[in-house]
Motif scaffolding. Structure first.
Motif, short mmCIF file in Angstrom:
data_model
loop_
_atom_site.label_atom_id
_atom_site.label_comp_id
_atom_site.label_asym_id
_atom_site.label_seq_id
_atom_site.Cartn_x
_atom_site.Cartn_y
_atom_site.Cartn_z
N ASN A 1 -39.67 4.11 18.74
CA ASN A 1 -39.82 3.60 17.38
C ASN A 1 -38.51 3.12 16.77
OD1 ASN A 1 -42.64 3.93 16.90
ND2 ASN A 1 -42.30 6.13 16.95
N ILE A 2 -37.43 3.83 17.03
CA ILE A 2 -36.16 3.53 16.35
C ILE A 2 -35.23 2.71 17.23
CG2 ILE A 2 -34.19 4.56 15.14
CD1 ILE A 2 -35.94 6.97 14.56
N GLY A 3 -35.39 2.86 18.54
CA GLY A 3 -34.48 2.15 19.44
C GLY A 3 -33.36 3.07 19.89
N GLU A 4 -32.91 2.83 21.12
CA GLU A 4 -31.94 3.72 21.75
C GLU A 4 -30.66 3.90 20.94
OE1 GLU A 4 -31.47 5.70 25.66
OE2 GLU A 4 -32.55 3.81 25.64
N ASN A 5 -30.16 2.80 20.34
CA ASN A 5 -28.85 2.84 19.68
C ASN A 5 -28.84 3.73 18.45
OD1 ASN A 5 -28.07 1.01 21.57
ND2 ASN A 5 -28.49 -0.76 20.25
N LYS A 6 -29.95 3.66 17.66
CA LYS A 6 -29.92 4.33 16.36
C LYS A 6 -30.62 5.67 16.38
CE LYS A 6 -29.03 0.30 13.71
NZ LYS A 6 -29.53 -0.77 12.88
N THR A 7 -31.20 6.04 17.53
CA THR A 7 -31.96 7.28 17.61
C THR A 7 -31.11 8.50 17.25
OG1 THR A 7 -33.61 6.49 19.14
CG2 THR A 7 -33.11 8.82 19.23
#
Lengths: 165, 352
Positions: free
Chosen positions: B184-190
């Motif tokens: 849902n958020i994406g790897e970078n911002k998780t």
């Protein structure tokens, strides 16, 4: 308002404080170390896995290399055997030739010697025959010269020869 | 080892109960008192200013209530703080008393509601008491801290394989990270939002489970209380709107529709900012409360029909609903977390 859908101010107040403290404390003392530990372990496992794959590839490579070496050795062995066979055949053939040659040479020598011996024998015989003939002639001459008629006759013939010359 | 700590923690809590629990004698006779299922259910699912444990009836028909007294904190122009045992069962203290376990002013002033905070507090008193739900919430927070800090510490010893509590909880933590947060958020911002999602998931799950326990230290309807779900939904709303990127705000104020549609679309989008967390709040509150109501109704049948034979049907049904509630406990925690992750993702994800 029905108490079910009437949010209590006290609970909102206390829970707002508590949830913020909970998030901060758990973040610092639980989630960060837990996620870090999981991450580190995953990395270690990945590394070990790739190392295992590499090692396996290495082993496969070595196996192939060994196979190749064995194959090559086999080929070499066959070649050497072939060569040895050829050499031995050659040697056998060569020695056979040499033996034949030697035999021929000995034979020729022998023949030559035989011829020489024979010639020598003939020569010897010839000279012996001549000697005997001389001896016989001497004896005959001696015998015939004892007689004065014969001596005279001979002398006269000799004289004739000289005169004629 | 860790489970030993947890068990001793719970035993300590129970001992605390035994020391502080006080007996009250109700002078009303029980005879002639009709069983009121709605009152029974409501008293179980709403908050209260004391933690009622059990009631006994003596030979004369007098009811004896055993409850844990809880601190009452009031602001009505001045601060008042005392234990609820002082105002239990008809007693009055500094102008307050308790009616069915709920704090009430004797002079008839109203308790301030959340609306009054905005419209003025005149003639009203603010109740900041440590209620039953507040206490249960504090207990669950202590439990969460104890369990997860223990879990974090166990990794120092067991680097290669999770052991004990970590072996059980690690797959769930990894699941929240890899199946809920990252998609849902994406790897970078998780990593930035994962602590919030994990905290919320385990808070809701643990409180749902504690709510299924029949009595102290569980039994309080924490996640089925609208104040709690309101704060949780507000947390998600604040995170979403504080971290919303340009694209998120552009979608709200200049949506990708013909300009003629703007007078309809922009208000709809603005309302959407509030309806999303509102739905989160109602969903969790309604699901958990409904589960409790069903269980209590089924048990209540026995008392309505005044026959033990009803239990032949009611008990298996209750058991079935409780098992279903075990599933719902995890499911609602999951849904709240997934939707929070989705809303955060919609607000912060990079769009190309």
């Amino acid at each position: 308002m029905n108490p079910l859908v009437n949010p209590g101010i006290g609970l909102i107040f206390w829970f707002s404080i508590a949830i913020i403290i909970l998030i901060v404390l758990l973040k610092k003392f639980a989630w960060k170390p837990i996620l870090k530990a999981i991450h580190q372990r995953n990395n270690a496992i990945d590394k070990a896995m790739s190392a295992a794959v590499d090692a396996r590839a290495e082993v496969d490579k070595m196996k192939a290399k060994n196979e190749q070496i064995i194959q090559q050795a086999k080929l070499e062995k066959e070649a050497i055997l072939k060569e040895a066979k050829l050499t031995s055949e050659k040697i056998v053939a060569a020695s056979k030739d040499k033996a034949t040659e030697e035999a021929n040479r000995i034979l020729a020598e022998a023949q030559k010697r035989i011829t020489q011996e024979r010639l020598a024998a003939v020569q010897d015989m010839k000279s012996q025959v001549a000697e005997h003939a001389v001896d016989i002639a001497e004896k005959i001459l001696k015998d015939s010269m004892q007689k004065p008629a014969v001596q005279d006759q001979y002398l006269s013939s000799l004289m004739n020869d000289i005169e004629l010359n | 080892m860790h489970s030993k700590y947890i068990i001793s923690f719970i035993i300590c809590l129970l001992m605390f109960t035994a020391v502080f629990a006080e007996k009250h004698t109700d002078n009303e006779a029980t005879e002639g008192k009709e069983f009121q299922p709605v009152d029974m259910i409501m008293s179980h699912i709403t908050d209260s200013n004391e933690w009622h444990l059990w009631t006994t009836t003596d030979e004369e028909g007098h009811e004896h209530h055993v409850s844990i007294p809880l601190p009452i904190i009031i602001w009505d122009g001045e601060f008042k703080a005392f234990l609820s045992s002082k105002i239990a069962h008809g007693h009055t203290h500094r102008g307050y008393t308790m009616v069915d376990g709920v704090l009430t002013a004797t002079d008839g002033t109203d308790k301030a509601t959340i609306v009054d905070l905005f419209s003025g507090l005149e003639g009203k008193y603010v109740d900041l008491s440590i209620t039953k739900n507040t206490t249960a919430m504090f207990i669950s927070i202590l439990l969460l801290l104890l369990i997860f800090i223990t879990m974090a510490k166990s990794y120092k010893k067991n680097k290669l394989k999770p052991r004990g509590i970590a072996a059980f909880l690690e797959p769930i933590v990894v699941f929240i990270r890899e199946e809920v947060a990252i998609p849902n958020i994406g790897e970078n911002k998780t990593d930035k939002y994962l602590p919030y999602l994990l905290t919320v998931f385990f808070f809701i799950w643990f409180n749902n489970l504690l709510g299924l326990l029949p009595t102290f230290p569980g039994g309080a309807n924490v996640t089925g209380n609208i104040a709690v779900t309101l704060v949780l939904a507000l947390c998600t709303m604040v995170i979403v709107n504080l971290n919303g990127n340009k694209h998120y705000w552009k979608e709200i104020f200049t949506p990708d529709v013909p300009i003629l549609m703007y007078p309809i679309m922009i208000p709809v989008e603005i309302i959407g900012i509030f309806t999303k967390p509102f739905a989160l709040m109602i969903r969790l509150f309604a699901n958990i409360t409904a589960g409790h109501i069903i269980v209590l109704s089924l048990i209540g049948m026995i008392f309505i029909f005044k026959s033990a034979f009803v239990s032949v049907g009611a008990i298996p049904m209750t058991l079935f609903v409780l098992l279903l509630e075990l599933l719902v406990a995890a499911l609602q925690a999951y849904i709240f977390t997934v939707l929070s992750a989705l809303f955060i993702g919609l607000a912060v994800k990079e769009h190309h």
